[in-house]
Design a protein around this motif. Structure first.
Motif, PDB file in Angstrom:
ATOM      1  N   SER A   1     101.646  13.336 -77.772  1.00 24.71           N
ATOM      2  CA  SER A   1     103.035  13.489 -78.219  1.00 24.71           C
ATOM      3  C   SER A   1     104.017  12.720 -77.335  1.00 24.71           C
ATOM      4  N   ILE A   2     103.560  12.243 -76.195  1.00 22.28           N
ATOM      5  CA  ILE A   2     104.433  11.535 -75.260  1.00 22.28           C
ATOM      6  C   ILE A   2     104.681  10.126 -75.777  1.00 22.28           C
ATOM      7  N   LYS A   3     105.941   9.773 -75.880  1.00 25.97           N
ATOM      8  CA  LYS A   3     106.302   8.459 -76.403  1.00 25.97           C
ATOM      9  C   LYS A   3     105.731   7.358 -75.527  1.00 25.97           C
ATOM     10  N   GLY A   4     105.028   6.428 -76.177  1.00 24.56           N
ATOM     11  CA  GLY A   4     104.449   5.301 -75.458  1.00 24.56           C
ATOM     12  C   GLY A   4     103.076   5.561 -74.879  1.00 24.56           C
ATOM     13  N   ALA A   5     102.583   6.790 -74.984  1.00 23.91           N
ATOM     14  CA  ALA A   5     101.258   7.108 -74.428  1.00 23.91           C
ATOM     15  C   ALA A   5     100.155   6.598 -75.344  1.00 23.91           C
ATOM     16  N   THR A   6      99.080   6.124 -74.725  1.00 21.61           N
ATOM     17  CA  THR A   6      97.907   5.701 -75.477  1.00 21.61           C
ATOM     18  C   THR A   6      96.695   6.468 -74.973  1.00 21.61           C
ATOM     19  N   GLU A   7      95.743   6.666 -75.875  1.00 19.44           N
ATOM     20  CA  GLU A   7      94.498   7.349 -75.543  1.00 19.44           C
ATOM     21  C   GLU A   7      93.373   6.328 -75.579  1.00 19.44           C
ATOM     22  N   SER A   8      92.476   6.407 -74.591  1.00 18.28           N
ATOM     23  CA  SER A   8      91.336   5.498 -74.572  1.00 18.28           C
ATOM     24  C   SER A   8      90.151   6.175 -73.900  1.00 18.28           C
ATOM     25  N   PHE A   9      89.013   5.478 -73.921  1.00 18.38           N
ATOM     26  CA  PHE A   9      87.781   5.992 -73.341  1.00 18.38           C
ATOM     27  C   PHE A   9      87.130   4.930 -72.448  1.00 18.38           C
ATOM     28  N   PRO A  10      87.835   4.433 -71.424  1.00 18.55           N
ATOM     29  CA  PRO A  10      87.266   3.360 -70.597  1.00 18.55           C
ATOM     30  C   PRO A  10      86.097   3.804 -69.716  1.00 18.55           C
ATOM     31  N   PHE A  11      85.948   5.115 -69.509  1.00 19.30           N
ATOM     32  CA  PHE A  11      84.872   5.628 -68.657  1.00 19.30           C
ATOM     33  C   PHE A  11      83.714   6.195 -69.474  1.00 19.30           C
ATOM     34  N   GLY A  12      83.705   5.910 -70.769  1.00 23.45           N
ATOM     35  CA  GLY A  12      82.675   6.435 -71.657  1.00 23.45           C
ATOM     36  C   GLY A  12      83.256   7.435 -72.630  1.00 23.45           C
ATOM     37  N   GLU A  13      82.446   7.808 -73.585  1.00 22.51           N
ATOM     38  CA  GLU A  13      82.928   8.655 -74.685  1.00 22.51           C
ATOM     39  C   GLU A  13      83.218  10.093 -74.288  1.00 22.51           C
ATOM     40  N   ASN A  14      82.908  10.474 -73.065  1.00 22.57           N
ATOM     41  CA  ASN A  14      83.122  11.856 -72.650  1.00 22.57           C
ATOM     42  C   ASN A  14      84.319  12.064 -71.738  1.00 22.57           C
ATOM     43  N   THR A  15      85.185  11.048 -71.597  1.00 20.68           N
ATOM     44  CA  THR A  15      86.368  11.208 -70.750  1.00 20.68           C
ATOM     45  C   THR A  15      87.598  10.660 -71.463  1.00 20.68           C
ATOM     46  N   LEU A  16      88.524  11.558 -71.780  1.00 21.16           N
ATOM     47  CA  LEU A  16      89.808  11.163 -72.360  1.00 21.16           C
ATOM     48  C   LEU A  16      90.666  10.556 -71.258  1.00 21.16           C
ATOM     49  N   VAL A  17      91.285   9.419 -71.536  1.00 17.79           N
ATOM     50  CA  VAL A  17      92.191   8.773 -70.582  1.00 17.79           C
ATOM     51  C   VAL A  17      93.491   8.482 -71.305  1.00 17.79           C
ATOM     52  N   TYR A  18      94.613   8.828 -70.646  1.00 14.53           N
ATOM     53  CA  TYR A  18      95.931   8.577 -71.216  1.00 14.53           C
ATOM     54  C   TYR A  18      96.694   7.635 -70.301  1.00 14.53           C
ATOM     55  N   LYS A  19      97.344   6.649 -70.947  1.00 20.22           N
ATOM     56  CA  LYS A  19      98.055   5.618 -70.198  1.00 20.22           C
ATOM     57  C   LYS A  19      99.474   5.445 -70.730  1.00 20.22           C
ATOM     58  N   ILE A  20     100.336   4.999 -69.824  1.00 23.84           N
ATOM     59  CA  ILE A  20     101.693   4.553 -70.136  1.00 23.84           C
ATOM     60  C   ILE A  20     101.798   3.144 -69.558  1.00 23.84           C
ATOM     61  N   MET A  21     102.269   2.209 -70.344  1.00 26.49           N
ATOM     62  CA  MET A  21     102.424   0.824 -69.879  1.00 26.49           C
ATOM     63  C   MET A  21     101.099   0.314 -69.286  1.00 26.49           C
ATOM     64  N   ASP A  22      99.997   0.664 -69.918  1.00 26.78           N
ATOM     65  CA  ASP A  22      98.644   0.266 -69.498  1.00 26.78           C
ATOM     66  C   ASP A  22      98.215   0.828 -68.152  1.00 26.78           C
ATOM     67  N   LYS A  23      98.897   1.863 -67.673  1.00 27.38           N
ATOM     68  CA  LYS A  23      98.539   2.513 -66.411  1.00 27.38           C
ATOM     69  C   LYS A  23      98.160   3.967 -66.681  1.00 27.38           C
ATOM     70  N   MET A  24      97.043   4.388 -66.119  1.00 27.76           N
ATOM     71  CA  MET A  24      96.549   5.739 -66.338  1.00 27.76           C
ATOM     72  C   MET A  24      97.448   6.770 -65.651  1.00 27.76           C
ATOM     73  N   PHE A  25      97.802   7.823 -66.392  1.00 29.22           N
ATOM     74  CA  PHE A  25      98.577   8.914 -65.795  1.00 29.22           C
ATOM     75  C   PHE A  25      97.826  10.240 -65.825  1.00 29.22           C
ATOM     76  N   THR A  26      96.808  10.353 -66.650  1.00 29.79           N
ATOM     77  CA  THR A  26      95.976  11.558 -66.660  1.00 29.79           C
ATOM     78  C   THR A  26      94.658  11.258 -67.344  1.00 29.79           C
ATOM     79  N   PHE A  27      93.647  12.020 -66.954  1.00 25.38           N
ATOM     80  CA  PHE A  27      92.359  11.937 -67.643  1.00 25.38           C
ATOM     81  C   PHE A  27      91.690  13.305 -67.608  1.00 25.38           C
ATOM     82  N   ALA A  28      90.798  13.512 -68.584  1.00 26.22           N
ATOM     83  CA  ALA A  28      90.102  14.794 -68.675  1.00 26.22           C
ATOM     84  C   ALA A  28      88.706  14.585 -69.253  1.00 26.22           C
TER      85      ALA A  28
END
Length: 127
Positions: A12-39
């Motif tokens: 819901s955060i404006k500009g946030a993107t979701e990706s899986f750069p560490f594999g399919e079992n880790t959610l990664v969220y980025k702003i401006m191509d920089k990671m701000f949280t992962f789970a």
């Protein structure tokens, strides 16, 4: 907050993107191509957790107040904390810490990128 609510909030955060750069079992969220949280999507000892960037002074205070906040096993202990979801950490504080993490990321960007991020938010808020 459970893992699904964490994901929904991050998306819901404006500009946030979701990706899986560490594999399919880790959610990664980025702003401006920089990671701000992962789970990780695999719970540890039956508990889901998320890592966020955090000011070191603030992280020390939080760890004294909440059992559900600690230094994470996979991240820099100076700049990142682990928040155990569905713990004694209130949902409102988890959201606040996600937003704090974004601010920590943004303030490290070059001034031009900071302005670009903030102007993008203003344009989206006006629509």
């Amino acid at each position: 907050m459970n893992i699904e609510e964490y994901r929904e909030y991050c998306l819901s955060i404006k500009g946030a993107t979701e990706s899986f750069p560490f594999g399919e079992n880790t959610l990664v969220y980025k702003i401006m191509d920089k990671m701000f949280t992962f789970a990780p999507l695999n719970p540890k000892d039956g508990r889901f957790w998320a890592d966020t960037k955090c000011d070191s002074t603030k992280s020390t205070e939080l760890m004294e107040l909440y059992n559900g906040i600690a230094f994470g096993p996979f991240s820099d202990k100076k700049h990142w904390i682990t928040i155990y979801l569905e713990s004694d950490v209130p949902d409102s504080l988890i959201k606040e810490l996600i937003n704090h993490s974004i601010e920590e990321v943004i303030k490290k960007l070059p001034k031009k990128k900071q302005q670009e991020y903030r102007s993008t938010l203003r344009i989206k808020d006006e629509n």
